[in-house]
Design a protein around this motif. Structure first.
Motif, PDB file in Angstrom:
ATOM      1  N   GLY A   1       0.788  -1.233   0.000  1.00  0.00           N
ATOM      2  CA  GLY A   1       0.000   0.000   0.000  1.00  0.00           C
ATOM      3  C   GLY A   1       0.810   1.268   0.000  1.00  0.00           C
ATOM      4  O   GLY A   1       0.276   2.340   0.320  1.00  0.00           O
ATOM      5  N   ALA A   2       2.086   1.203  -0.365  1.00  0.00           N
ATOM      6  CA  ALA A   2       2.929   2.399  -0.372  1.00  0.00           C
ATOM      7  C   ALA A   2       2.630   3.257  -1.594  1.00  0.00           C
ATOM      8  O   ALA A   2       2.507   2.746  -2.717  1.00  0.00           O
ATOM      9  CB  ALA A   2       4.408   1.997  -0.365  1.00  0.00           C
ATOM     10  N   GLY A   3       2.519   4.560  -1.382  1.00  0.00           N
ATOM     11  CA  GLY A   3       2.353   5.503  -2.474  1.00  0.00           C
ATOM     12  C   GLY A   3       3.701   5.927  -3.022  1.00  0.00           C
ATOM     13  O   GLY A   3       4.753   5.455  -2.571  1.00  0.00           O
ATOM     14  N   PRO A   4       3.728   6.850  -3.992  1.00  0.00           N
ATOM     15  CA  PRO A   4       5.007   7.283  -4.574  1.00  0.00           C
ATOM     16  C   PRO A   4       5.972   7.884  -3.560  1.00  0.00           C
ATOM     17  O   PRO A   4       7.178   7.628  -3.627  1.00  0.00           O
ATOM     18  CB  PRO A   4       4.566   8.327  -5.606  1.00  0.00           C
ATOM     19  CG  PRO A   4       3.155   7.972  -5.933  1.00  0.00           C
ATOM     20  CD  PRO A   4       2.569   7.439  -4.672  1.00  0.00           C
ATOM     21  N   VAL A   5       5.453   8.673  -2.615  1.00  0.00           N
ATOM     22  CA  VAL A   5       6.347   9.303  -1.632  1.00  0.00           C
ATOM     23  C   VAL A   5       6.940   8.257  -0.692  1.00  0.00           C
ATOM     24  O   VAL A   5       8.159   8.214  -0.459  1.00  0.00           O
ATOM     25  CB  VAL A   5       5.582  10.381  -0.841  1.00  0.00           C
ATOM     26  CG1 VAL A   5       6.488  10.975   0.249  1.00  0.00           C
ATOM     27  CG2 VAL A   5       5.084  11.469  -1.766  1.00  0.00           C
ATOM     28  N   ARG A   6       6.080   7.409  -0.144  1.00  0.00           N
ATOM     29  CA  ARG A   6       6.578   6.376   0.765  1.00  0.00           C
ATOM     30  C   ARG A   6       7.479   5.394   0.029  1.00  0.00           C
ATOM     31  O   ARG A   6       8.469   4.913   0.572  1.00  0.00           O
ATOM     32  CB  ARG A   6       5.399   5.645   1.385  1.00  0.00           C
ATOM     33  CG  ARG A   6       5.806   4.638   2.450  1.00  0.00           C
ATOM     34  CD  ARG A   6       4.604   3.966   3.062  1.00  0.00           C
ATOM     35  NE  ARG A   6       4.987   2.922   3.983  1.00  0.00           N
ATOM     36  CZ  ARG A   6       4.138   2.086   4.568  1.00  0.00           C
ATOM     37  NH1 ARG A   6       2.840   2.202   4.317  1.00  0.00           N
ATOM     38  NH2 ARG A   6       4.566   1.156   5.396  1.00  0.00           N
ATOM     39  N   GLU A   7       7.172   5.110  -1.218  1.00  0.00           N
ATOM     40  CA  GLU A   7       8.002   4.225  -2.032  1.00  0.00           C
ATOM     41  C   GLU A   7       9.396   4.820  -2.219  1.00  0.00           C
ATOM     42  O   GLU A   7      10.406   4.106  -2.178  1.00  0.00           O
ATOM     43  CB  GLU A   7       7.312   4.025  -3.386  1.00  0.00           C
ATOM     44  CG  GLU A   7       8.006   3.088  -4.327  1.00  0.00           C
ATOM     45  CD  GLU A   7       7.265   2.990  -5.639  1.00  0.00           C
ATOM     46  OE1 GLU A   7       7.843   3.366  -6.685  1.00  0.00           O
ATOM     47  OE2 GLU A   7       6.096   2.547  -5.634  1.00  0.00           O
ATOM     48  N   PHE A   8       9.438   6.154  -2.387  1.00  0.00           N
ATOM     49  CA  PHE A   8      10.733   6.814  -2.557  1.00  0.00           C
ATOM     50  C   PHE A   8      11.587   6.697  -1.299  1.00  0.00           C
ATOM     51  O   PHE A   8      12.769   6.358  -1.365  1.00  0.00           O
ATOM     52  CB  PHE A   8      10.509   8.282  -2.918  1.00  0.00           C
ATOM     53  CG  PHE A   8      11.766   9.103  -2.964  1.00  0.00           C
ATOM     54  CD1 PHE A   8      12.594   9.056  -4.064  1.00  0.00           C
ATOM     55  CD2 PHE A   8      12.116   9.920  -1.893  1.00  0.00           C
ATOM     56  CE1 PHE A   8      13.763   9.809  -4.106  1.00  0.00           C
ATOM     57  CE2 PHE A   8      13.276  10.675  -1.929  1.00  0.00           C
ATOM     58  CZ  PHE A   8      14.093  10.620  -3.041  1.00  0.00           C
ATOM     59  N   PHE A   9      10.973   6.977  -0.128  1.00  0.00           N
ATOM     60  CA  PHE A   9      11.742   6.962   1.120  1.00  0.00           C
ATOM     61  C   PHE A   9      12.032   5.545   1.618  1.00  0.00           C
ATOM     62  O   PHE A   9      13.019   5.330   2.324  1.00  0.00           O
ATOM     63  CB  PHE A   9      10.998   7.755   2.203  1.00  0.00           C
ATOM     64  CG  PHE A   9      11.080   9.234   2.028  1.00  0.00           C
ATOM     65  CD1 PHE A   9      12.217   9.928   2.390  1.00  0.00           C
ATOM     66  CD2 PHE A   9      10.013   9.946   1.486  1.00  0.00           C
ATOM     67  CE1 PHE A   9      12.296  11.303   2.220  1.00  0.00           C
ATOM     68  CE2 PHE A   9      10.077  11.316   1.318  1.00  0.00           C
ATOM     69  CZ  PHE A   9      11.229  11.998   1.678  1.00  0.00           C
ATOM     70  N   ALA A  10      11.183   4.577   1.262  1.00  0.00           N
ATOM     71  CA  ALA A  10      11.372   3.216   1.763  1.00  0.00           C
ATOM     72  C   ALA A  10      12.241   2.362   0.859  1.00  0.00           C
ATOM     73  O   ALA A  10      12.926   1.452   1.344  1.00  0.00           O
ATOM     74  CB  ALA A  10      10.009   2.542   1.952  1.00  0.00           C
ATOM     75  N   VAL A  11      12.230   2.632  -0.444  1.00  0.00           N
ATOM     76  CA  VAL A  11      12.948   1.781  -1.386  1.00  0.00           C
ATOM     77  C   VAL A  11      14.063   2.537  -2.102  1.00  0.00           C
ATOM     78  O   VAL A  11      15.232   2.134  -2.076  1.00  0.00           O
ATOM     79  CB  VAL A  11      11.972   1.170  -2.422  1.00  0.00           C
ATOM     80  CG1 VAL A  11      12.746   0.308  -3.431  1.00  0.00           C
ATOM     81  CG2 VAL A  11      10.895   0.351  -1.737  1.00  0.00           C
ATOM     82  N   THR A  12      13.710   3.648  -2.752  1.00  0.00           N
ATOM     83  CA  THR A  12      14.675   4.344  -3.611  1.00  0.00           C
ATOM     84  C   THR A  12      15.823   4.944  -2.815  1.00  0.00           C
ATOM     85  O   THR A  12      16.997   4.711  -3.124  1.00  0.00           O
ATOM     86  CB  THR A  12      13.963   5.442  -4.416  1.00  0.00           C
ATOM     87  OG1 THR A  12      12.880   4.866  -5.159  1.00  0.00           O
ATOM     88  CG2 THR A  12      14.927   6.115  -5.365  1.00  0.00           C
TER      89      THR A  12
END
Length: 322
Positions: A227-238
């Motif tokens: 359920g991660a959005g683009p912002v959370r995806e950036f901070f959690a993965v990228t």
């Protein structure tokens, strides 16, 4: 009989042919000699590079440290000064101001390009593919291809009193904001920093895009499933996956900020006053204009130490497994 006959070949195999066991022993020293030859040949291959490094890097470094301990004009006899030149560097207000200018430029040369590079790289990775992505990468990397002298001249025109920036401000009715951006005491250093941001942004963006292309797509899929959005995806993965690339960007840009010379020399020559003077430019002036080779060498050694103090912790923090 049988034992005697059976033992004869065995005995004859060892006794009548003693050379069989000895045929291997001469090969071992031969292999050792060959191994030594290979090792020495490897050193011969790198010897030209070592000679060039010693002559053009190590020798000037040692001589600079030596000159920093003397009061010398570069021509006449040198007088022993001890640590007086270093004391001058750390007590002279102008020199301290010059060093602080370099640290202010780190914000524009390093931190802003890395932050903007992360944003731009994320957008480029999402919206551009194929020929469009190649064109965008080429345009972003273009400032790295342009010589810094040419970039300084072009930006001097853009930021001049009648330059493009002031013309745009006048066009929208902001005449009161216009000024000589590179000649004003309040805006000269930030204006030089903007040039540095423009130069370094493309390099940081390309490095970060390359790092993003190496991230396993399954990590993004797992984040979306959670359920991660683009912002959370950036901070959690990228962001965690770009640890080493960010370290490289910070290292290169901080060195560029502390050792900057070309852009400052062309755009402002260190003015107004010493408002945009940086250590690299001051070293040049002290050594070749004011003939204070000892003080210039001491400032160069201090600058090298500052680069190491800033870069080594970054390398230590960003080194390791992703």
């Amino acid at each position: 009989m049988t034992s005697a006959l059976g033992s004869a070949p065995a005995g004859s195999d060892t006794a009548s042919r003693p050379g069989r066991g000895d045929t291997r022993s001469p090969a071992r020293p031969h292999r050792k000699r060959w191994g030594r030859t290979v090792r020495w040949s490897g050193w011969l291959w790198v010897l030209p590079a070592l000679i060039m490094y010693g002559v053009f890097v190590l020798r000037p470094l040692v001589l600079t440290m030596q000159y920093s301990l003397y009061d010398w004009n570069g021509i006449g006899a040198a007088r022993w000064a001890g640590l007086d030149n270093y004391l001058t560097v750390f007590t002279d207000r102008d020199l301290l101001k010059i060093i602080s200018n370099a640290f202010i430029l780190i914000i524009f040369f390093s931190f802003i390009p890395v932050l903007l590079g992360l944003l731009v790289a994320s957008l480029v990775r999402r919206i551009t593919t194929g020929p469009a992505g190649t064109m965008v990468r080429t345009v972003l990397f273009l400032p790295q291809v342009i010589p810094l002298v040419a970039a300084g001249i072009a930006w001097s025109w853009v930021l001049s009193t009648n330059g493009l920036v002031n013309q745009a401000l006048r066009a929208v009715g902001l005449d009161g904001v216009t000024r000589a951006w590179l000649g004003d005491f309040d805006t000269a250093l930030p204006a030089v920093g903007v040039i540095g941001t423009w130069v370094m942004l493309g390099l940081c963006t390309i490095l970060l895009i390359t790092g993003m292309s190496k991230i396993d797509p399954s990590l993004y899929e797992a984040a979306r499933i959670d359920g991660a959005g683009p912002v959370r995806e950036f901070f959690a993965v990228t962001l965690p996956s770009l640890r080493q690339e960010i370290g490289i960007c910070l290292t290169v840009t901080i060195i560029a900020a502390l050792a900057s010379f070309d852009i400052v020399y062309i755009s402002t020559s260190g003015g107004p006053g010493i408002q945009t003077t940086v250590p690299g430019l001051e070293i040049y002036r002290l050594a070749f204009s004011q003939r204070q080779v000892g003080l210039a060498s001491a400032l160069a050694v201090v600058l090298m130490a500052l680069v190491l103090v800033c870069v080594l912790p970054i390398q230590r923090l960003t080194r390791g497994e992703k």
